[in-house]
Design an enzyme around this catalytic site. Structure first.
Site, mmCIF file in Angstrom:
data_model
loop_
_atom_site.group_PDB
_atom_site.id
_atom_site.type_symbol
_atom_site.label_atom_id
_atom_site.label_comp_id
_atom_site.label_asym_id
_atom_site.label_seq_id
_atom_site.Cartn_x
_atom_site.Cartn_y
_atom_site.Cartn_z
ATOM 1 N N GLY A 1 0.933 16.840 5.087
ATOM 2 C CA GLY A 1 0.791 15.353 5.015
ATOM 3 C C GLY A 1 0.249 14.895 6.599
ATOM 4 N N GLY B 1 -0.257 10.959 6.694
ATOM 5 C CA GLY B 1 -0.112 9.546 6.325
ATOM 6 C C GLY B 1 0.811 8.953 7.142
ATOM 7 C CE LYS C 1 5.930 0.995 5.902
ATOM 8 N NZ LYS C 1 6.723 2.703 5.782
ATOM 9 C CB ALA D 1 6.009 9.369 5.564
ATOM 10 C CD GLU E 1 7.977 5.541 25.103
ATOM 11 O OE1 GLU E 1 9.045 5.328 25.423
ATOM 12 O OE2 GLU E 1 7.247 6.827 25.351
HETATM 13 P P1 NDP Z 1 0.282 7.809 2.767
HETATM 14 O O1 NDP Z 1 -0.557 6.888 1.795
HETATM 15 O O2 NDP Z 1 0.203 7.074 4.381
HETATM 16 O O3 NDP Z 1 0.111 9.308 3.152
HETATM 17 C C1 NDP Z 1 0.051 10.125 2.147
HETATM 18 C C2 NDP Z 1 -0.223 11.609 2.323
HETATM 19 O O4 NDP Z 1 -0.015 12.564 1.087
HETATM 20 C C3 NDP Z 1 -1.401 11.847 2.960
HETATM 21 O O5 NDP Z 1 -1.508 12.875 3.969
HETATM 22 C C4 NDP Z 1 -2.189 12.180 1.702
HETATM 23 O O6 NDP Z 1 -3.346 13.266 2.230
HETATM 24 C C5 NDP Z 1 -1.144 13.240 0.858
HETATM 25 N N1 NDP Z 1 -1.604 13.629 -0.201
HETATM 26 C C6 NDP Z 1 -1.124 12.501 -1.276
HETATM 27 N N2 NDP Z 1 -1.518 13.168 -2.525
HETATM 28 C C7 NDP Z 1 -1.712 14.421 -2.116
HETATM 29 C C8 NDP Z 1 -2.302 15.702 -2.875
HETATM 30 N N3 NDP Z 1 -2.316 15.741 -4.326
HETATM 31 N N4 NDP Z 1 -2.467 16.972 -2.259
HETATM 32 C C9 NDP Z 1 -2.380 17.037 -0.979
HETATM 33 N N5 NDP Z 1 -2.096 16.022 -0.129
HETATM 34 C C10 NDP Z 1 -1.705 14.820 -0.805
HETATM 35 O O7 NDP Z 1 1.880 7.497 2.583
HETATM 36 P P2 NDP Z 1 3.026 7.562 3.411
HETATM 37 O O8 NDP Z 1 3.022 8.532 4.418
HETATM 38 O O9 NDP Z 1 3.566 5.935 3.625
HETATM 39 O O10 NDP Z 1 4.118 7.886 2.166
HETATM 40 C C11 NDP Z 1 4.182 9.217 1.917
HETATM 41 C C12 NDP Z 1 5.454 9.247 1.118
HETATM 42 O O11 NDP Z 1 6.705 9.087 1.945
HETATM 43 C C13 NDP Z 1 5.722 8.210 -0.095
HETATM 44 O O12 NDP Z 1 5.989 8.908 -1.304
HETATM 45 C C14 NDP Z 1 6.697 7.485 0.430
HETATM 46 O O13 NDP Z 1 7.620 7.235 -0.786
HETATM 47 C C15 NDP Z 1 7.504 8.426 1.409
HETATM 48 N N6 NDP Z 1 8.222 7.908 2.521
HETATM 49 C C16 NDP Z 1 9.705 7.922 2.432
HETATM 50 C C17 NDP Z 1 10.273 7.369 3.341
HETATM 51 C C18 NDP Z 1 11.943 7.557 3.475
HETATM 52 O O14 NDP Z 1 12.638 6.975 4.171
HETATM 53 N N7 NDP Z 1 12.292 8.547 2.605
HETATM 54 C C19 NDP Z 1 9.819 6.506 4.392
HETATM 55 C C20 NDP Z 1 8.298 6.258 4.227
HETATM 56 C C21 NDP Z 1 7.718 6.941 3.151
HETATM 57 P P3 NDP Z 1 -4.683 12.675 2.621
HETATM 58 O O15 NDP Z 1 -4.743 12.068 3.885
HETATM 59 O O16 NDP Z 1 -5.795 13.788 2.518
HETATM 60 O O17 NDP Z 1 -5.207 11.499 1.408
#
Ligand code: NDP
Length: 284
Positions: free
Chosen positions: A132, A134, A72, A136, A84
């Site tokens: 979070g 990340g 991505k 999303a 944008e």
């Molecule tokens: P990323 O890996 O980019 O980000 C994951 C985030 O979750 C980070 O902020 C991470 O924190 C946090 N995290 C993970 N485990 C823990 C934990 N045990 N305790 C605290 N924080 C935690 O993933 P994405 O953002 O790409 O995806 C996240 C979720 O969103 C996925 O499950 C995905 O399936 C879902 N998603 C859904 C979509 C939809 O259309 N419904 C579209 C895109 C994604 P840290 O920074 O500290 O690691």
């Protein structure tokens, strides 16, 4: 009599791993329902082949592609332009062809905003808490800010990622963001209007819930989960127990796919057909 055409318009999904991604199901159902001569192809693209794969979009006269993990962000240098919002988010989940150029867009956050609109939820001048930071979270935070949210609280376990997203919102949008380093159980501020779980906690087969004080959820709060599978997460169940209005990640998923569909076909997506196809696939 119309000329016969044996060539289909091709849409891809580039990812690695990608075999278990079910997006082809709602997409093919939508093409079929609207009698569009389009095909959606799930394609395994290794990181070292991403540039060649993106170049092939033009060579094969493809209308575009979905982009998923781990491409991505790394796809960006190979595209002609970014919208944008994709540029602000710093990630692309959809590439579409326009006037011979391959444009990068991010429909994840737009899908979320559409889910809110479908429920008549208005976020202008409100306060949101995002768990979070990340991909999303970035997409949703940026779209909420552009849609007029006033205040965003970014709660993240890792300082650098959380601070980076907070700085992005403060420097590039009119919303005000603050960062909370997520250590102990987080208490949701009383004046929060909307709470969004943007972590991967709760994604099948994980049954955990985010470490927040569930007693601090009040019945005026709207609680959203980005997790599309399971449809009803334990996080949503806890929020519902507290009397909150809940919104699932499945609607966001279908809505983002529907927005991409329109970019590729110029036709409104048959959302209910896409939802039904996906639910049948998941035996929901
Ligand atoms: P990323 O890996 O980019 O980000 C994951 C985030 O979750 C980070 O902020 C991470 O924190 C946090 N995290 C993970 N485990 C823990 C934990 N045990 N305790 C605290 N924080 C935690 O993933 P994405 O953002 O790409 O995806 C996240 C979720 O969103 C996925 O499950 C995905 O399936 C879902 N998603 C859904 C979509 C939809 O259309 N419904 C579209 C895109 C994604 P840290 O920074 O500290 O690691």
């Amino acid at each position: 009599m119309a000329e016969k055409c044996y060539r289909s318009e091709i849409i891809g999904l580039f990812g690695y791993p990608v075999d278990e991604n079910p997006t082809v199901v709602p997409m093919e159902a939508a093409f079929k329902a609207l009698n569009l001569n389009y095909r959606y192809n799930t394609m395994l693209v290794y990181p070292q082949d991403l540039e060649t794969a993106v170049k092939s979009l033009k060579a094969l006269h493809m209308k575009g592609t979905h982009i998923t993990i781990p491409h991505k962000v790394t796809v960006i240098p190979y595209l002609d332009e970014l919208t944008e919002t994709a540029s602000l988010i710093g990630a692309v989940n959809t590439v579409y062809e326009k006037d011979g150029k391959m444009i990068g867009e991010n429909t994840d956050g737009k899908g979320f905003i559409k889910s809110l609109a479908d429920e008549q939820i208005h976020i202008k001048d409100q306060k949101a808490v995002i768990l979070g930071a990340g991909g999303a979270a970035r997409a949703i935070a940026v779209e909420l800010a552009l849609a007029g949210i006033k205040e965003l609280v970014i709660v993240n376990r890792t300082l650098s990622r959380g601070q980076e997203l907070t700085d992005l919102i403060n420097s590039k949008t009119n919303a005000h963001a603050s960062f909370v380093l997520w250590g102990d159980c987080y208490e949701i501020p009383e004046d929060t209007y909307i709470l969004v779980n943007c972590t991967s906690i709760g994604l099948y087969p994980d049954t955990n819930i985010p470490n927040i004080d569930y007693e601090s959820l009040n019945q005026n709060l709207i609680v959203c989960d980005v997790i599309p599978n399971p449809l009803y997460t334990n996080f949503m169940a806890k929020a519902e127990e507290r009397g909150c209005k809940i919104l699932d990640g499945f609607s966001m998923l279908i809505n983002q796919a529907a927005i991409s569909f329109k970019l590729w076909t110029n036709v409104d997506a048959p959302i209910e057909i896409m939802k039904a196809a996906m639910m049948k696939e998941n035996e929901i």
